[in-house]
Scaffold this motif. Structure first.
Motif, mmCIF file in Angstrom:
data_model
loop_
_atom_site.group_PDB
_atom_site.id
_atom_site.type_symbol
_atom_site.label_atom_id
_atom_site.label_comp_id
_atom_site.label_asym_id
_atom_site.label_seq_id
_atom_site.Cartn_x
_atom_site.Cartn_y
_atom_site.Cartn_z
ATOM 1 N N ALA A 17 0.865 -1.181 0.000
ATOM 2 C CA ALA A 17 0.000 0.000 0.000
ATOM 3 C C ALA A 17 0.901 1.231 0.000
ATOM 4 N N ILE A 18 0.647 2.143 -0.901
ATOM 5 C CA ILE A 18 1.492 3.323 -1.035
ATOM 6 C C ILE A 18 0.828 4.522 -0.355
ATOM 7 N N ALA A 19 1.492 5.037 0.686
ATOM 8 C CA ALA A 19 1.009 6.243 1.361
ATOM 9 C C ALA A 19 1.427 7.463 0.558
ATOM 10 N N GLU A 20 0.459 8.298 0.212
ATOM 11 C CA GLU A 20 0.780 9.513 -0.538
ATOM 12 C C GLU A 20 1.800 10.361 0.216
ATOM 13 N N ARG A 21 1.558 10.562 1.531
ATOM 14 C CA ARG A 21 2.511 11.243 2.395
ATOM 15 C C ARG A 21 2.586 10.506 3.725
ATOM 16 N N TYR A 22 3.790 10.429 4.288
ATOM 17 C CA TYR A 22 4.035 9.629 5.489
ATOM 18 C C TYR A 22 4.829 10.464 6.490
ATOM 19 N N LEU A 23 4.384 10.421 7.759
ATOM 20 C CA LEU A 23 5.078 11.150 8.813
ATOM 21 C C LEU A 23 5.208 10.256 10.036
ATOM 22 N N ALA A 24 6.429 10.082 10.530
ATOM 23 C CA ALA A 24 6.672 9.321 11.754
ATOM 24 C C ALA A 24 6.526 10.256 12.953
ATOM 25 N N LEU A 25 5.608 9.917 13.873
ATOM 26 C CA LEU A 25 5.381 10.722 15.075
ATOM 27 C C LEU A 25 6.209 10.143 16.214
ATOM 28 N N ILE A 56 -3.132 4.879 -0.360
ATOM 29 C CA ILE A 56 -3.605 5.587 0.843
ATOM 30 C C ILE A 56 -3.449 7.079 0.560
ATOM 31 N N PRO A 57 -4.524 7.756 0.168
ATOM 32 C CA PRO A 57 -4.401 9.182 -0.153
ATOM 33 C C PRO A 57 -4.196 10.023 1.100
ATOM 34 N N GLY A 58 -3.675 11.232 0.908
ATOM 35 C CA GLY A 58 -3.512 12.145 2.033
ATOM 36 C C GLY A 58 -2.350 11.757 2.917
ATOM 37 N N LEU A 59 -2.513 12.026 4.221
ATOM 38 C CA LEU A 59 -1.434 11.871 5.192
ATOM 39 C C LEU A 59 -1.592 10.594 6.011
ATOM 40 N N THR A 60 -0.516 9.819 6.123
ATOM 41 C CA THR A 60 -0.429 8.685 7.040
ATOM 42 C C THR A 60 0.511 9.069 8.176
ATOM 43 N N ARG A 293 -1.262 -15.703 1.902
ATOM 44 C CA ARG A 293 -0.393 -16.836 1.601
ATOM 45 C C ARG A 293 0.774 -16.453 0.700
ATOM 46 N N GLY A 294 0.736 -15.220 0.227
ATOM 47 C CA GLY A 294 1.833 -14.744 -0.610
ATOM 48 C C GLY A 294 1.332 -13.965 -1.800
ATOM 49 N N GLY A 295 1.686 -12.688 -1.852
ATOM 50 C CA GLY A 295 1.330 -11.870 -3.000
ATOM 51 C C GLY A 295 -0.082 -11.335 -3.008
ATOM 52 N N ALA A 296 -0.808 -11.446 -1.889
ATOM 53 C CA ALA A 296 -2.190 -10.950 -1.850
ATOM 54 C C ALA A 296 -2.214 -9.430 -1.780
ATOM 55 N N SER A 297 -3.259 -8.860 -2.338
ATOM 56 C CA SER A 297 -3.530 -7.435 -2.210
ATOM 57 C C SER A 297 -4.680 -7.248 -1.235
ATOM 58 N N GLY A 298 -4.899 -5.996 -0.842
ATOM 59 C CA GLY A 298 -6.052 -5.719 0.010
ATOM 60 C C GLY A 298 -7.353 -6.110 -0.668
ATOM 61 N N PRO A 322 -16.924 -7.618 9.791
ATOM 62 C CA PRO A 322 -15.467 -7.577 9.929
ATOM 63 C C PRO A 322 -15.031 -6.824 11.177
ATOM 64 N N GLU A 323 -13.982 -7.327 11.808
ATOM 65 C CA GLU A 323 -13.394 -6.649 12.953
ATOM 66 C C GLU A 323 -12.308 -5.679 12.490
ATOM 67 N N VAL A 324 -11.778 -5.915 11.305
ATOM 68 C CA VAL A 324 -10.662 -5.125 10.793
ATOM 69 C C VAL A 324 -11.149 -3.792 10.216
ATOM 70 N N GLN A 325 -10.230 -2.840 10.125
ATOM 71 C CA GLN A 325 -10.494 -1.547 9.498
ATOM 72 C C GLN A 325 -9.922 -1.569 8.086
ATOM 73 N N VAL A 326 -10.726 -1.148 7.123
ATOM 74 C CA VAL A 326 -10.295 -1.095 5.729
ATOM 75 C C VAL A 326 -9.970 0.358 5.378
ATOM 76 N N VAL A 327 -8.759 0.577 4.839
ATOM 77 C CA VAL A 327 -8.304 1.939 4.545
ATOM 78 C C VAL A 327 -7.707 1.974 3.138
ATOM 79 N N GLY A 328 -8.052 3.042 2.404
ATOM 80 C CA GLY A 328 -7.406 3.278 1.127
ATOM 81 C C GLY A 328 -8.320 3.065 -0.054
ATOM 82 N N ASN A 329 -7.742 3.155 -1.222
ATOM 83 C CA ASN A 329 -8.449 2.983 -2.489
ATOM 84 C C ASN A 329 -7.750 1.917 -3.320
ATOM 85 N N GLN A 330 -8.546 1.224 -4.141
ATOM 86 C CA GLN A 330 -7.976 0.231 -5.037
ATOM 87 C C GLN A 330 -7.613 0.879 -6.370
ATOM 88 N N ASP A 331 -6.556 0.363 -6.991
ATOM 89 C CA ASP A 331 -6.163 0.844 -8.313
ATOM 90 C C ASP A 331 -7.175 0.364 -9.357
#
Length: 331
Positions: A17-25, A56-60, A293-298, A322-331
């Motif tokens: 998953a490619i974050a458009e912008r990434y910041l470590a806090l 992942i658009p915007g800021l991560t 199992r290998g090579g899966a996408s979201g 689902p218990e999980v949170q889904v984030v982002g957009n598909q190509d």
């Protein structure tokens, strides 16, 4: 601030998953900086309980605040949000502050725990939280009480209002001695197998650790997010109807009207344990866990999860959430 960062090694599913912008806090002082005038698209902790899509658009914001901020020595702790959850639980047990032994070995960070109101084997983290410290966009630092957090089953205000708060630390109270929670059969069976008749909190922690390691894959070797679906809550009448066909269907009482069913049992009896394809499927030892199992996408994960939901609904008339949170957009 970095652009175009691949988050594959920062999520336990191992999804690209490619974050458009990434910041470590790494310091709360950063929160008053220019970057934090914008609500992030994703607040990333340990990367568990997430399905990340390709973009992942915007800021991560990657929360890397870690460590025990303070403790009174009597079971009260303030813990920074980026602290590894399992390490914190072990820390409390080592210092003679039991209570959270049923929650040991859950992947993720302390800051993610209240968002999901993580729980396992009859315990929930909300029982022990006295305050959550967070940055509220547009206001600044705030301290929220448990009532403010509006905790529910695998739910909270933070989950229902995504992007409003960024958790920086959590306060816990383990000063009260609570009875051990042994009602989940797997714990009692494991203690009996070990010949333990008068268990201590450490015994329970060891039992839960053994159970989880025997049933759940290590995400470092086989990408996963832990339990993928919530245990569904159904009316007792519906449970009674199912018992006519499935006499061994377990249930855990909620109140006079509702019971909770184990999602893993439903998926297993629907014939889906170990099912899937070369990229994604359910784990062969625990049907509740979806694995890469290998090579899966979201997108692959979501497509297979919908197949699981449809199969269980058709067979049992029960909807899995689902218990999980889904984030982002598909190509």
């Amino acid at each position: 601030m970095r652009e175009g960062v691949n988050l594959q090694r920062y999520n336990t599913f191992g999804l690209p998953a490619i974050a458009e912008r990434y910041l470590a806090l790494t310091d709360v002082g950063q929160l008053s900086g220019e970057a934090f005038t914008e609500q992030p698209a994703l607040v990333l902790g340990g990367g568990s309980n997430l399905v990340l899509l390709e973009r992942i658009p915007g800021l991560t914001v990657h929360v890397l605040l870690s460590g025990i901020e303070s403790t009174d020595g009597n079971g009260r702790f303030r813990v920074r949000a980026g602290t590894d959850w399992n390490q914190f639980v072990r820390y409390t047990l080592e210092r003679g502050c039991p209570g959270m032994e049923n929650l040991i070995l859950i992947p993720g960070t302390v800051g993610a725990a209240p968002v999901q109101n993580i729980g396992a084997y009859g315990a929930e983290v909300a029982e022990f939280i006295t305050a959550v410290h967070a940055w509220e966009y547009g206001k600044g630092m705030v301290e929220l009480t448990p009532e403010d957090c509006a905790f529910g089953y695998r739910d909270s205000r933070f989950k229902r209002e995504p992007g409003r708060f960024l958790i920086t630390a959590v306060d816990f109270n383990l000063s009260e001695r609570r009875p051990l929670k042994l009602e989940y059969g797997a714990i009692a069976e494991e203690l009996e197998r070990a010949g333990i008749t008068d268990p201590t909190p450490r015994d329970v922690a060891n039992a839960v650790t053994h159970i989880r390691r025997s049933k759940l894959p290590d995400w470092f070797f086989l990408g996963n997010s832990g339990s993928f679906f919530k245990n569904p809550v159904v009316e007792r009448s519906h449970y009674g109807n199912l018992r006519e066909t499935y006499a061994d269907l377990p249930a855990y009482p909620i109140d006079d009207a509702y019971v909770k069913l184990p999602a893993g049992w439903l998926i297993d009896r629907a014939g889906l344990r170990g099912a899937g394809n070369e990229r994604v499927g359910t784990y062969e030892r625990q049907a509740l866990v979806m694995v890469n199992r290998g090579g899966a996408s979201g997108g692959d994960i979501l497509a297979f999860s919908r197949h699981v939901q449809e199969t269980v609904a058709e067979k049992f008339g029960v909807d899995l959430e689902p218990e999980v949170q889904v984030v982002g957009n598909q190509d």
